[in-house]
Scaffold this active site. Structure first.
Site, PDB file in Angstrom:
ATOM      1  CG  ASP A  46      -2.301   0.677   0.882  1.00 23.05           C
ATOM      2  OD1 ASP A  46      -2.287   1.863   0.518  1.00 23.05           O
ATOM      3  OD2 ASP A  46      -3.349   0.008   0.999  1.00 23.05           O
ATOM      4  CG  ASP A  83       2.054   5.762  -5.947  1.00 22.20           C
ATOM      5  OD1 ASP A  83       1.316   5.009  -6.631  1.00 22.20           O
ATOM      6  OD2 ASP A  83       1.975   7.001  -5.989  1.00 22.20           O
ATOM      7  CG  ASN A 116      -7.992  -4.670  -3.218  1.00 20.51           C
ATOM      8  OD1 ASN A 116      -9.220  -4.787  -3.298  1.00 20.51           O
ATOM      9  ND2 ASN A 116      -7.411  -3.860  -2.326  1.00 20.51           N
ATOM     10  CE  LYS A 125     -15.063  17.492  -9.148  1.00 19.85           C
ATOM     11  NZ  LYS A 125     -15.817  18.608  -8.603  1.00 19.85           N
ATOM     12  CG  LEU A 141     -18.047  13.193 -19.237  1.00 16.66           C
ATOM     13  CD1 LEU A 141     -16.612  12.800 -18.899  1.00 16.66           C
ATOM     14  CD2 LEU A 141     -18.632  12.211 -20.258  1.00 16.66           C
ATOM     15  CB  ALA A 142     -21.044  18.234 -17.267  1.00 14.56           C
ATOM     16  CG  ASN A 177     -22.566   3.480 -10.396  1.00  9.31           C
ATOM     17  OD1 ASN A 177     -23.795   3.363 -10.477  1.00  9.31           O
ATOM     18  ND2 ASN A 177     -21.864   2.958  -9.419  1.00  9.31           N
ATOM     19  CE1 TYR A 226     -13.551   2.480  -8.733  1.00  9.49           C
ATOM     20  CE2 TYR A 226     -15.835   1.975  -9.301  1.00  9.49           C
ATOM     21  CZ  TYR A 226     -14.691   1.691  -8.582  1.00  9.49           C
ATOM     22  OH  TYR A 226     -14.669   0.621  -7.720  1.00  9.49           O
ATOM     23  CB  THR A 236     -16.054  -0.885   2.101  1.00 12.81           C
ATOM     24  OG1 THR A 236     -16.598  -0.133   1.019  1.00 12.81           O
ATOM     25  CG2 THR A 236     -15.828  -2.317   1.673  1.00 12.81           C
TER      26      THR A 236
HETATM   27  P1  NAD Z   1     -10.428   1.370  -0.032  1.00  9.86           P
HETATM   28  O1  NAD Z   1     -10.340   2.785  -0.477  1.00  9.86           O
HETATM   29  O2  NAD Z   1     -10.965   1.082   1.328  1.00  9.86           O
HETATM   30  O3  NAD Z   1      -8.985   0.694  -0.138  1.00  9.86           O
HETATM   31  C1  NAD Z   1      -8.161   0.861  -1.265  1.00  9.86           C
HETATM   32  C2  NAD Z   1      -6.706   0.768  -0.827  1.00  9.86           C
HETATM   33  O4  NAD Z   1      -5.888   0.975  -1.996  1.00  9.86           O
HETATM   34  C3  NAD Z   1      -6.315   1.840   0.186  1.00  9.86           C
HETATM   35  O5  NAD Z   1      -5.669   1.259   1.299  1.00  9.86           O
HETATM   36  C4  NAD Z   1      -5.400   2.753  -0.591  1.00  9.86           C
HETATM   37  O6  NAD Z   1      -4.384   3.371   0.189  1.00  9.86           O
HETATM   38  C5  NAD Z   1      -4.796   1.792  -1.624  1.00  9.86           C
HETATM   39  N1  NAD Z   1      -4.245   2.519  -2.751  1.00  9.86           N
HETATM   40  C6  NAD Z   1      -4.821   3.540  -3.434  1.00  9.86           C
HETATM   41  N2  NAD Z   1      -3.972   4.023  -4.351  1.00  9.86           N
HETATM   42  C7  NAD Z   1      -2.833   3.291  -4.252  1.00  9.86           C
HETATM   43  C8  NAD Z   1      -1.588   3.331  -4.918  1.00  9.86           C
HETATM   44  N3  NAD Z   1      -1.336   4.241  -5.880  1.00  9.86           N
HETATM   45  N4  NAD Z   1      -0.633   2.456  -4.564  1.00  9.86           N
HETATM   46  C9  NAD Z   1      -0.860   1.545  -3.581  1.00  9.86           C
HETATM   47  N5  NAD Z   1      -2.032   1.465  -2.913  1.00  9.86           N
HETATM   48  C10 NAD Z   1      -2.998   2.341  -3.236  1.00  9.86           C
HETATM   49  O7  NAD Z   1     -11.268   0.623  -1.164  1.00  9.86           O
HETATM   50  P2  NAD Z   1     -12.131  -0.743  -1.112  1.00  9.86           P
HETATM   51  O8  NAD Z   1     -13.550  -0.387  -0.977  1.00  9.86           O
HETATM   52  O9  NAD Z   1     -11.527  -1.718  -0.179  1.00  9.86           O
HETATM   53  O10 NAD Z   1     -11.925  -1.236  -2.618  1.00  9.86           O
HETATM   54  C11 NAD Z   1     -10.926  -2.168  -3.011  1.00  9.86           C
HETATM   55  C12 NAD Z   1     -11.103  -2.459  -4.489  1.00  9.86           C
HETATM   56  O11 NAD Z   1     -12.429  -2.928  -4.729  1.00  9.86           O
HETATM   57  C13 NAD Z   1     -10.931  -1.230  -5.370  1.00  9.86           C
HETATM   58  O12 NAD Z   1     -10.285  -1.609  -6.574  1.00  9.86           O
HETATM   59  C14 NAD Z   1     -12.344  -0.785  -5.635  1.00  9.86           C
HETATM   60  O13 NAD Z   1     -12.444  -0.048  -6.820  1.00  9.86           O
HETATM   61  C15 NAD Z   1     -13.043  -2.133  -5.731  1.00  9.86           C
HETATM   62  N6  NAD Z   1     -14.501  -2.098  -5.506  1.00  9.86           N
HETATM   63  C16 NAD Z   1     -15.025  -1.769  -4.280  1.00  9.86           C
HETATM   64  C17 NAD Z   1     -16.412  -1.786  -4.111  1.00  9.86           C
HETATM   65  C18 NAD Z   1     -17.066  -1.482  -2.783  1.00  9.86           C
HETATM   66  O14 NAD Z   1     -18.294  -1.568  -2.690  1.00  9.86           O
HETATM   67  N7  NAD Z   1     -16.309  -1.137  -1.743  1.00  9.86           N
HETATM   68  C19 NAD Z   1     -17.243  -2.111  -5.179  1.00  9.86           C
HETATM   69  C20 NAD Z   1     -16.671  -2.418  -6.408  1.00  9.86           C
HETATM   70  C21 NAD Z   1     -15.289  -2.432  -6.549  1.00  9.86           C
END
Ligand code: NAD
Length: 460
Positions: free
Chosen positions: A249, A272, A298, A305, A307-308, A360, A366, A401
């Site tokens: 992370d 990162d 993950n 935002k 799109l506009a 969405n 996204y 979450t």
């Molecule tokens: P979250 O924001 O709680 O956790 C995401 C983690 O990714 C964070 O710890 C963040 O620090 C880390 N991260 C972000 N940018 C990073 C980078 N550049 N390098 C390293 N780490 C980075 O999100 P979540 O809800 O646990 O979602 C996890 C995945 O599931 C995501 O890909 C999200 O798009 C997807 N998702 C979530 C949901 C939902 O309902 N929560 C639904 C569909 C998809």
């Protein structure tokens, strides 16, 4: 995570009566997998729709191996009970359909089954791959199963699920991990979905000798975005299943990341993933564990935002974290050595989203990134034959979450209730699906995208 007060209410004695009287949706408590739990908590029904069915034998052997009592007649009494006594699961071998008229046999099996499958029960239909049929009548019959299953899933009650598996010609002996996932409570929030097994040629592997309670024992698993949310639960689930976890992370999440790594007995890598050389840094870190077997992409961000009102910096940050980082890391993995890099038989699992399938409002960036993930999976799958590796994606729907807790209450309630299972999923539901794709025994599953969304009605 925001508490589901509605679910508490309709599951109280008073609330259940009120909900029943005024027709409010019930919220079944879903059975979820615990280590040591048997595959099924009761008997199973097993049917064959045609004389040419080619998978019933394999299903019977898997159920016998898991000590499940199997009955063939869906309308007959079981062990002193009545003809309506409950079963834990029903599996129908619907391979060998030659015309839409053959679907009547599917209906004849499933009609009594719909009344007999108990709470959190499992109905699984196994069919041939439509695209492998040349004659229109055969392909039509095969394709019909999908509409049937998706509709039946909307009728099933009390947390029971209905899913469809397509098995490619010659892949009938490669189904075990798939059967075990869809029949067990690991698939609690997967409903009304379809998965294809054995459709990408060149796969190799075996499920012989798998410890089904610890199916990734001895594997090294990298999980990005593991400091919190779904990623943290993925790390815990893979560790529970036997893997050594490398939790990745951003440095600013260092404390939470260390907490995850300590919790699962793994190591932390502050990185990162959009930075230059991120793939090489992951490889370098994993050399201390002897290489990499599993990568879970993950980490993801939203910068919602309309799109506009969109600006290109926001747009690029979403595309970079959610999509470009995965492409770059995969390139490094695929070019690495089998010995101390991405091992032969490796598994890549990535996280898409319902937003990438249905779209969405406010999520063009996204949605684009998450649809892009599906393209990445489809194009990468056939490239992995040389390494006996696979790549698949989960597409979560509404998961409880921090992200969904921040939604306006109306959107949150619609996200929860407008689904066949009438509730949000838990991070563990996504994690169980990822952990199943990550198994060595899932060697015949490649290029698939599976929704983990309780059959959400919002969008496609
Ligand atoms: P979250 O924001 O709680 O956790 C995401 C983690 O990714 C964070 O710890 C963040 O620090 C880390 N991260 C972000 N940018 C990073 C980078 N550049 N390098 C390293 N780490 C980075 O999100 P979540 O809800 O646990 O979602 C996890 C995945 O599931 C995501 O890909 C999200 O798009 C997807 N998702 C979530 C949901 C939902 O309902 N929560 C639904 C569909 C998809």
């Amino acid at each position: 995570m925001s508490h589901d007060w509605y679910s508490d209410f309709v599951n109280s004695g008073f609330g259940r009566a009120v909900a029943g009287n005024v027709g409010l949706p019930q919220v079944p408590k879903l059975r979820r997998w615990q280590p040591g739990q048997p595959l099924l908590s009761g008997a199973a029904l097993l049917g064959t729709a045609t004389a040419d069915g080619r998978v019933a034998k394999v299903v019977r052997a898997v159920l016998a191996d898991a000590h499940v009592e199997v009955h063939d007649d869906p309308a007959a009494p079981i062990g002193g009970g009545s003809s309506t006594s409950k079963v834990a699961a029903a599996v129908l071998d619907a391979t060998g359909l030659s015309s839409p008229r053959d679907l009547a046999a599917v209906q004849q099996f499933l009609t009594p089954v719909m009344r007999r499958v108990g709470p959190s029960g499992r109905i699984l239909v196994i069919g041939d791959v439509p695209a492998q049929a040349e004659r229109p009548a055969v392909r039509a019959a095969r394709r019909s199963l999908e509409g049937l299953v998706r509709s039946a899933a909307k009728e099933a009650r009390y947390g029971a699920t209905v899913n469809l598996v397509h098995v490619a010609d010659g892949a009938e002996n490669d189904l075990e991990s798939t059967l075990r996932f869809f029949l067990s409570s690991r698939s609690a929030f997967v409903d009304g979905q379809r998965l294809d097994v054995g459709t990408v040629p060149g796969y190799a592997g075996s499920s012989a000798g798998t410890d089904w309670d610890h199916p990734v024992t001895g594997k090294v698993a990298v999980v990005t975005g593991a400091a919190r949310g779904i990623g943290r639960t993925v790390a815990q689930t893979l560790a529970r299943d036997g893997a050594t976890v490398v939790a990745v992370d951003v440095p600013s999440a260092g404390d939470a990341l260390a907490h995850t790594a300590n919790d699962v007995g793994g190591t932390a890598l502050q990185l990162d993933i959009t930075g230059e050389g991120a793939g090489e840094a992951i490889l370098e870190h994993c050399r201390r564990h002897g290489g990499i077997d599993i990568v879970v992409h993950n980490a993801g961000i939203t910068r919602d935002k309309l799109l506009a009102n969109q600006d290109t910096d926001r747009w690029n940050s979403v595309i970079d974290v959610n999509l470009n980082s995965q492409l770059a890391i995969n390139d490094v993995l695929l070019a690495s050595s089998d010995d101390d890099g991405f091992h032969r038989g490796g598994r890549i699992v990535t996280v898409s989203s319902m937003a990438g399938i249905a779209g969405n409002r406010g999520q063009t960036a996204y949605g684009a990134s998450k649809a892009g993930v599906i393209g990445l999976v489809e194009a990468t799958a056939p490239l992995l034959g040389d390494k006996d590796a696979t790549i698949n994606a989960v597409a979560p729907g509404f998961i409880e979450t921090a992200m969904t807790a921040a939604m306006p209450v109306g959107t949150r309630e619609a996200g929860r209730r407008l689904s066949s299972l009438t509730q949000g999923g838990l991070p563990v539901d996504v994690a169980e699906t990822i952990a199943w794709f990550a198994q060595g025994a899932s060697y015949a599953i490649n290029g698939q995208v599976l929704r983990v969304d309780g059959q959400n009605y919002l969008g496609a």
